[in-house]
Design a protein around this motif. Structure first.
Motif, PDB file in Angstrom:
ATOM      1  N   ARG A  71       0.947  -1.138  -0.014  1.00 27.35           N
ATOM      2  CA  ARG A  71      -0.129   0.006   0.080  1.00 27.35           C
ATOM      3  C   ARG A  71       0.810   1.315   0.045  1.00 27.35           C
ATOM      4  O   ARG A  71       0.633   2.236  -0.827  1.00 27.35           O
ATOM      5  N   ILE A  72       1.747   1.378   0.761  1.00 24.36           N
ATOM      6  CA  ILE A  72       2.762   2.363   0.972  1.00 24.36           C
ATOM      7  C   ILE A  72       3.632   2.596  -0.468  1.00 24.36           C
ATOM      8  O   ILE A  72       3.811   3.837  -0.731  1.00 24.36           O
ATOM      9  N   GLU A  73       3.829   1.651  -1.219  1.00 23.82           N
ATOM     10  CA  GLU A  73       4.505   1.535  -2.532  1.00 23.82           C
ATOM     11  C   GLU A  73       3.578   2.027  -3.669  1.00 23.82           C
ATOM     12  O   GLU A  73       4.030   2.016  -4.667  1.00 23.82           O
ATOM     13  N   GLY A  74       2.171   2.068  -3.160  1.00 29.86           N
ATOM     14  CA  GLY A  74       1.215   2.334  -4.190  1.00 29.86           C
ATOM     15  C   GLY A  74       0.690   1.344  -5.120  1.00 29.86           C
ATOM     16  O   GLY A  74       0.201   1.608  -6.190  1.00 29.86           O
ATOM     17  N   MET A  75       1.035  -0.001  -4.793  1.00 25.32           N
ATOM     18  CA  MET A  75       0.600  -0.987  -5.600  1.00 25.32           C
ATOM     19  C   MET A  75      -0.995  -1.752  -5.309  1.00 25.32           C
ATOM     20  O   MET A  75      -1.366  -2.163  -6.037  1.00 25.32           O
ATOM     21  N   ILE A  76      -1.399  -1.161  -4.090  1.00 32.50           N
ATOM     22  CA  ILE A  76      -2.764  -1.622  -3.561  1.00 32.50           C
ATOM     23  C   ILE A  76      -3.284  -0.474  -2.847  1.00 32.50           C
ATOM     24  O   ILE A  76      -2.708   0.451  -2.612  1.00 32.50           O
TER      25      ILE A  76
END
Length: 241
Positions: A71-76
């Protein structure tokens, strides 16, 4: 044996359980990330923690921790009261990424041509050679990995730690788009461009390295733009087309 501080400030011995927990968390992260990048977990689809834990063979806690990192990496995305969803592939997002990559990676290529050591050039040459074999074998996963490694290798050759961190994050976020846009001309054209960049670095031609990298990033933009609209996913956005 490694030691950690407890909340009271006293040192404690790191147990085998600590190492096992960390390993399971990393395993869950890498596995889920790979399935998202390769669209096995399709954009817009929900992720059931229990089902994923059973699929991977770990507990729900490592899966939950992995999802939080992704989530932090923007994938979910986390949808309140509904759970985790794989982020749709949004054209506006990839165009924003391309703009940032175009500026930073072209500058990186220029610096690499000025600063690359013999060891850097050998490393990049090895990646190019392995990529030729991967293309001949049509090993898409390896091609994708080597593409990422080539760009990271250039960043290391540029000799700027801040640039390395920035480009690593940008390239990791670009992997899903790379995989979606994969075609036969995609990898052969990109391979030729990588070879041209390496030649410019080897010849210490900073301006040529910069120009070819700009061409390379623009080719990525065109490929993704052309293919993204054909992906079957819920809630896909075609803004900024």
């Amino acid at each position: 044996m490694p030691q950690k501080r407890s909340r009271s400030g006293q040192r404690r011995i790191t147990s085998a359980a600590d190492s096992t927990t960390e390993t399971m968390r990393d395993t869950a992260y890498e596995d889920i990330k790979h399935r998202i990048i390769t669209c096995e977990f399709k954009p817009g689809s929900y992720i059931n923690e229990a089902a994923v834990a059973a699929l991977i063979g770990v507990g729900r806690t490592p899966v939950h921790q992995a999802l939080d990192r992704l989530r932090i990496e923007g994938m979910i995305e986390i949808i309140p009261r509904r759970g985790a969803i794989v982020r749709p592939l949004i054209l506006r997002e990839v165009l924003n990424l391309v703009e940032v990559r175009a500026v930073n990676e072209s500058y990186c290529a220029r610096l690499a041509a000025e600063r690359a050591s013999d060891a850097d050039i050998r490393f990049l040459s090895e990646i190019i050679a392995r990529a030729r074999d991967a293309i001949a074998a049509r090993d898409v996963h390896l091609m994708m990995t080597l593409d990422r490694d080539f760009h990271l290798g250039l960043a290391h050759a540029a000799g700027n730690d801040e640039l390395i961190d920035l480009l690593k994050r940008l390239n990791e976020r670009s992997l899903r788009f790379w995989f979606v846009s994969f075609t036969s001309e995609h990898h052969t054209d990109f391979q030729k461009q990588h070879e041209m960049i390496l030649d410019a670095v080897r010849n210490r031609d900073a301006e040529m390295a910069k120009q070819v990298m700009q061409l390379h990033i623009d080719s990525f933009r065109q490929s993704v733009t052309r293919h993204l609209s054909f992906l079957d996913q819920p809630a896909i956005s075609r803004d900024a087309s």
